[in-house]
Design a protein around this motif. Structure first.
Motif, PDB file in Angstrom:
ATOM      1  N   GLN A 206      93.586  40.119  -7.857  1.00 49.87           N
ATOM      2  CA  GLN A 206      93.350  40.605  -6.303  1.00 49.87           C
ATOM      3  C   GLN A 206      93.714  41.770  -5.919  1.00 49.87           C
ATOM      4  OE1 GLN A 206      95.390  36.905  -4.611  1.00 49.87           O
ATOM      5  NE2 GLN A 206      93.796  35.609  -5.195  1.00 49.87           N
ATOM      6  N   PRO A 207      93.074  41.846  -4.800  1.00 58.35           N
ATOM      7  CA  PRO A 207      93.700  43.497  -3.889  1.00 58.35           C
ATOM      8  C   PRO A 207      95.114  43.221  -3.696  1.00 58.35           C
ATOM      9  CG  PRO A 207      91.648  42.644  -2.828  1.00 58.35           C
ATOM     10  CD  PRO A 207      92.129  41.510  -3.969  1.00 58.35           C
TER      11      PRO A 207
ATOM     12  N   GLY B  72      97.418  43.364  -6.127  1.00 63.82           N
ATOM     13  CA  GLY B  72      97.871  43.362  -7.320  1.00 63.82           C
ATOM     14  C   GLY B  72      97.893  44.449  -8.432  1.00 63.82           C
TER      15      GLY B  72
ATOM     16  N   VAL C 220      88.865  44.156  -8.988  1.00 63.27           N
ATOM     17  CA  VAL C 220      89.632  43.900  -8.159  1.00 63.27           C
ATOM     18  C   VAL C 220      88.770  43.149  -6.794  1.00 63.27           C
ATOM     19  CG1 VAL C 220      91.239  44.650  -6.303  1.00 63.27           C
ATOM     20  CG2 VAL C 220      90.928  45.911  -8.601  1.00 63.27           C
ATOM     21  N   SER C 221      89.178  41.975  -6.790  1.00 65.83           N
ATOM     22  CA  SER C 221      88.441  41.155  -6.079  1.00 65.83           C
ATOM     23  C   SER C 221      89.207  39.877  -5.501  1.00 65.83           C
ATOM     24  CB  SER C 221      87.132  40.743  -6.313  1.00 65.83           C
ATOM     25  OG  SER C 221      86.664  39.795  -5.646  1.00 65.83           O
ATOM     26  N   SER C 222      89.032  39.345  -4.201  1.00 67.11           N
ATOM     27  CA  SER C 222      89.596  38.049  -3.807  1.00 67.11           C
ATOM     28  C   SER C 222      88.694  37.018  -3.865  1.00 67.11           C
ATOM     29  CB  SER C 222      90.045  38.241  -2.083  1.00 67.11           C
ATOM     30  OG  SER C 222      88.887  38.879  -1.660  1.00 67.11           O
TER      31      SER C 222
END
Length: 116
Positions: free
Chosen positions: A13-14, A16, A114-116
């Motif tokens: 996640q962003p 992280g 990188v993604s939610s």
């Protein structure tokens, strides 16, 4: 046989963190500067971070300064990329590179998303 094998990529996640590793074999690791590159879809490969052969000198892309740290362990033939405060723009395939004079070796890459 020269090998560079990256590991440690994945989905995060962003904000992280991830730690990439690159295991080297088949050449005298301590004689080579080591570099992490990355390539995002539709973009050119870009330098992320470089470390000199004994680790005394490092340099980083402006986009990762203060967030990423490159290090190496010549006793283990390993190079690392600690990535903190990850952003969606850091999404790419990350490649390990060893270069000295005319010798230029690449790993197969590891995906970082990188993604939610």
């Amino acid at each position: 046989q020269v090998q560079l094998v990256e590991s440690g990529g994945g989905l995060v996640q962003p904000g992280g963190s991830l730690r990439l590793s690159c295991a080297a074999s088949g050449f005298t690791f301590a004689n080579y500067a080591m570099t992490w590159y990355r390539q995002a879809p539709g973009k050119e490969r870009e330098l992320v971070a470089r470390i000199s052969n004994f680790g005394g000198s490092t340099n980083y892309a402006d986009s990762v300064k203060g967030r990423f740290t490159i290090s190496r362990d010549n006793a283990k033939n390993m190079v690392y990329l600690q990535m903190n405060s990850l952003k969606p723009d850091d999404t790419a395939v990350y490649y390990c590179n060893a270069r000295r004079s005319v010798f230029d070796y690449w790993g197969q890459g590891t995906q970082v998303t990188v993604s939610s």
